[in-house]
Design a protein around this motif. Sequence first.
Motif, PDB file in Angstrom:
ATOM      1  N   LEU A  66       0.634  -1.089  -0.440  1.00 56.06           N
ATOM      2  CA  LEU A  66      -0.172  -0.412  -0.251  1.00 56.06           C
ATOM      3  C   LEU A  66       0.985   1.526   0.238  1.00 56.06           C
ATOM      4  O   LEU A  66       0.251   2.348  -0.547  1.00 56.06           O
ATOM      5  N   ALA A  67       2.124   1.471   0.504  1.00 57.04           N
ATOM      6  CA  ALA A  67       3.016   2.604   0.602  1.00 57.04           C
ATOM      7  C   ALA A  67       3.331   2.832  -1.056  1.00 57.04           C
ATOM      8  O   ALA A  67       3.563   2.546  -1.854  1.00 57.04           O
ATOM      9  N   ILE A  68       3.210   4.034  -1.243  1.00 64.81           N
ATOM     10  CA  ILE A  68       2.749   5.048  -2.558  1.00 64.81           C
ATOM     11  C   ILE A  68       4.351   5.461  -2.461  1.00 64.81           C
ATOM     12  O   ILE A  68       4.147   6.921  -1.303  1.00 64.81           O
ATOM     13  N   PRO A  69       5.265   5.587  -3.021  1.00 58.67           N
ATOM     14  CA  PRO A  69       6.225   6.495  -3.046  1.00 58.67           C
ATOM     15  C   PRO A  69       5.852   7.748  -3.003  1.00 58.67           C
ATOM     16  O   PRO A  69       4.702   8.202  -4.034  1.00 58.67           O
ATOM     17  N   THR A  70       6.046   9.056  -2.572  1.00 53.34           N
ATOM     18  CA  THR A  70       6.032  10.880  -2.784  1.00 53.34           C
ATOM     19  C   THR A  70       7.409  11.545  -3.755  1.00 53.34           C
ATOM     20  O   THR A  70       8.351  11.015  -2.555  1.00 53.34           O
ATOM     21  N   ALA A  71       7.383  12.711  -3.445  1.00 51.61           N
ATOM     22  CA  ALA A  71       7.973  13.059  -4.471  1.00 51.61           C
ATOM     23  C   ALA A  71       8.559  13.456  -2.955  1.00 51.61           C
ATOM     24  O   ALA A  71       7.504  14.599  -2.203  1.00 51.61           O
ATOM     25  N   GLN A  72       9.422  14.358  -2.995  1.00 51.28           N
ATOM     26  CA  GLN A  72      10.730  14.737  -1.959  1.00 51.28           C
ATOM     27  C   GLN A  72      10.810  16.495  -1.956  1.00 51.28           C
ATOM     28  O   GLN A  72      11.185  17.054  -3.327  1.00 51.28           O
ATOM     29  N   ALA A  73      10.318  17.029  -1.920  1.00 47.84           N
ATOM     30  CA  ALA A  73      10.266  18.331  -1.701  1.00 47.84           C
ATOM     31  C   ALA A  73      11.779  19.281  -1.973  1.00 47.84           C
ATOM     32  O   ALA A  73      12.659  18.780  -1.297  1.00 47.84           O
ATOM     33  N   SER A  74      12.790  19.663  -2.599  1.00 50.24           N
ATOM     34  CA  SER A  74      13.559  20.254  -2.310  1.00 50.24           C
ATOM     35  C   SER A  74      13.969  21.565  -2.979  1.00 50.24           C
ATOM     36  O   SER A  74      13.111  22.259  -2.963  1.00 50.24           O
ATOM     37  N   ASN A  75      15.098  22.465  -2.128  1.00 50.32           N
ATOM     38  CA  ASN A  75      15.600  23.328  -2.252  1.00 50.32           C
ATOM     39  C   ASN A  75      15.290  23.872  -3.602  1.00 50.32           C
ATOM     40  O   ASN A  75      16.996  23.242  -4.602  1.00 50.32           O
ATOM     41  N   ILE A  76      14.676  24.904  -4.658  1.00 53.71           N
ATOM     42  CA  ILE A  76      15.949  25.606  -6.143  1.00 53.71           C
ATOM     43  C   ILE A  76      16.971  25.688  -6.191  1.00 53.71           C
ATOM     44  O   ILE A  76      16.755  27.391  -5.476  1.00 53.71           O
ATOM     45  N   SER A  77      17.896  26.070  -6.691  1.00 51.25           N
ATOM     46  CA  SER A  77      18.458  26.743  -7.069  1.00 51.25           C
ATOM     47  C   SER A  77      18.749  26.978  -8.434  1.00 51.25           C
ATOM     48  O   SER A  77      18.593  26.554  -9.929  1.00 51.25           O
ATOM     49  N   VAL A  78      19.335  28.121  -8.533  1.00 55.15           N
ATOM     50  CA  VAL A  78      19.135  29.004  -9.273  1.00 55.15           C
ATOM     51  C   VAL A  78      20.145  29.626  -9.754  1.00 55.15           C
ATOM     52  O   VAL A  78      20.783  30.763 -10.891  1.00 55.15           O
ATOM     53  N   GLY A  79      21.533  29.001  -9.064  1.00 53.35           N
ATOM     54  CA  GLY A  79      22.529  29.454  -9.480  1.00 53.35           C
ATOM     55  C   GLY A  79      23.453  29.309 -10.915  1.00 53.35           C
ATOM     56  O   GLY A  79      24.395  30.119 -11.258  1.00 53.35           O
ATOM     57  N   SER A  80      22.597  28.384 -11.193  1.00 50.19           N
ATOM     58  CA  SER A  80      23.377  28.284 -13.087  1.00 50.19           C
ATOM     59  C   SER A  80      22.729  28.440 -14.379  1.00 50.19           C
ATOM     60  O   SER A  80      22.406  28.097 -15.322  1.00 50.19           O
ATOM     61  N   ASN A  81      21.408  29.668 -13.836  1.00 53.60           N
ATOM     62  CA  ASN A  81      20.372  30.280 -14.308  1.00 53.60           C
ATOM     63  C   ASN A  81      20.920  31.425 -15.015  1.00 53.60           C
ATOM     64  O   ASN A  81      21.773  32.280 -14.803  1.00 53.60           O
ATOM     65  N   THR A  82      20.598  31.881 -16.515  1.00 47.51           N
ATOM     66  CA  THR A  82      21.063  32.282 -17.306  1.00 47.51           C
ATOM     67  C   THR A  82      20.512  33.661 -17.515  1.00 47.51           C
ATOM     68  O   THR A  82      19.359  33.659 -17.071  1.00 47.51           O
ATOM     69  N   TRP A  83      20.754  35.509 -16.804  1.00 49.77           N
ATOM     70  CA  TRP A  83      20.134  35.891 -17.013  1.00 49.77           C
ATOM     71  C   TRP A  83      20.069  37.483 -17.727  1.00 49.77           C
ATOM     72  O   TRP A  83      21.270  37.384 -18.103  1.00 49.77           O
ATOM     73  N   THR A  84      19.241  38.364 -18.027  1.00 47.72           N
ATOM     74  CA  THR A  84      18.648  39.305 -18.896  1.00 47.72           C
ATOM     75  C   THR A  84      18.491  39.982 -18.683  1.00 47.72           C
ATOM     76  O   THR A  84      17.772  40.479 -18.162  1.00 47.72           O
ATOM     77  N   ALA A  85      19.121  41.371 -18.252  1.00 48.11           N
ATOM     78  CA  ALA A  85      18.922  42.971 -18.343  1.00 48.11           C
ATOM     79  C   ALA A  85      17.667  43.669 -18.948  1.00 48.11           C
ATOM     80  O   ALA A  85      18.444  43.927 -20.487  1.00 48.11           O
ATOM     81  N   SER A  86      17.390  44.901 -18.859  1.00 47.85           N
ATOM     82  CA  SER A  86      16.348  45.673 -19.190  1.00 47.85           C
ATOM     83  C   SER A  86      17.346  46.911 -18.326  1.00 47.85           C
ATOM     84  O   SER A  86      16.933  46.977 -17.840  1.00 47.85           O
ATOM     85  N   GLY A  87      18.418  48.062 -18.666  1.00 48.02           N
ATOM     86  CA  GLY A  87      18.343  48.851 -18.389  1.00 48.02           C
ATOM     87  C   GLY A  87      20.471  48.445 -17.718  1.00 48.02           C
ATOM     88  O   GLY A  87      20.343  48.042 -18.376  1.00 48.02           O
ATOM     89  N   ALA A  88      20.062  49.438 -16.464  1.00 47.99           N
ATOM     90  CA  ALA A  88      20.941  49.695 -15.633  1.00 47.99           C
ATOM     91  C   ALA A  88      21.616  48.287 -14.932  1.00 47.99           C
ATOM     92  O   ALA A  88      20.560  48.319 -13.950  1.00 47.99           O
ATOM     93  N   ALA A  89      22.300  46.697 -15.219  1.00 47.07           N
ATOM     94  CA  ALA A  89      22.413  46.243 -14.064  1.00 47.07           C
ATOM     95  C   ALA A  89      23.701  45.392 -14.377  1.00 47.07           C
ATOM     96  O   ALA A  89      24.436  46.426 -14.890  1.00 47.07           O
ATOM     97  N   GLY A  90      24.438  45.275 -13.311  1.00 50.33           N
ATOM     98  CA  GLY A  90      25.541  44.476 -12.853  1.00 50.33           C
ATOM     99  C   GLY A  90      25.709  43.925 -11.840  1.00 50.33           C
ATOM    100  O   GLY A  90      25.051  43.679 -10.588  1.00 50.33           O
ATOM    101  N   LEU A  91      26.731  43.293 -11.572  1.00 48.20           N
ATOM    102  CA  LEU A  91      27.008  42.677 -10.756  1.00 48.20           C
ATOM    103  C   LEU A  91      28.342  43.749  -9.730  1.00 48.20           C
ATOM    104  O   LEU A  91      29.240  43.899 -10.754  1.00 48.20           O
TER     105      LEU A  91
END
Length: 316
Positions: A38-63
Amino acid sequence: MTLWPENSYSTKQTHLNKGTTMKNSRIPLIALSLSGALAIPTAQASNISVGSNTWTASGAAGLIYGDSTVHNSPTGNAQFGYVSTSGGVYGVSPLVLRDEGRGTENQTNGSKIQSNAFNASANDTLTLQFNYVSTDGRGYDDYAWARLVNADTNNTIAWLFTARSTNSANGNVVPGNVLNRQLDNNLPDELDAVLNDGNTVGFDVAGTNWIPLGSSSGICWDNANTCGPTGWIKSAYSFAASGSYFLEFGVINWGDEAFDTALAFDFGGLQQVNFSGVTLVPPPATVPLPGGFFLMSVGVGLMHAMSRKNKFRGQA
């Protein structure tokens, strides 16, 4: 039928006890088998990482690297991102707010930065860091926002952060009642993220000497203590449903283009390589602010302040 020889009671009893033990031992085994089925495997919640996402700016932005005005964030990253109204463009804000009649028009120039799409499941979590820095005040309310957007429909799914300039060091800077002033009933009207674990969000008056503020760096609209950074504020969000999303952070001038505002942002794993085309500001020790430029910016700010101070008087 089993025939037991005389005087073999002990042998018979031993056999019967053994049979009873074996029979009883089947009960927990059967129950265990049923519970496993009767045990049904459940998906485990995780911490989303956006460290590898690419970013596009409109206007003045920087690091930029941390300094005495905007310190490095709690993530421990050497650099963090920013968007600023100084050098901004028009039409970047998704918010349409009520016109309080004090500016020449509603939103003017600003900047935003947007991530590429990523997938998340229900109950996954996302943690971001924000620091709002303003040289402006109420009546010409600069404001900042961070939102989560459905990548398939472009609908705003959640507001992750808002802030607005103030006339008081104790004023409501974050969340700043920004969402209460919306005219678009199709957008969510409250923050969906938890800020600073639910604790009070203060206003850290610590000056405005910060490069992203451009000619407004080092000044304040009233030469008092109503300008500065909020300090780093953690935004924690739990996804309500699975889907494809993107992030957007931005800041906007309201009513005019004087007295700039910026929003610093950070998250775990932020990398310079993922921010194509944005400005990289060197560490503070290598970019001293020229004395002439600083004096000029102060002079410009004082002229703007004198022309607007009466309009702000009495507005909290």
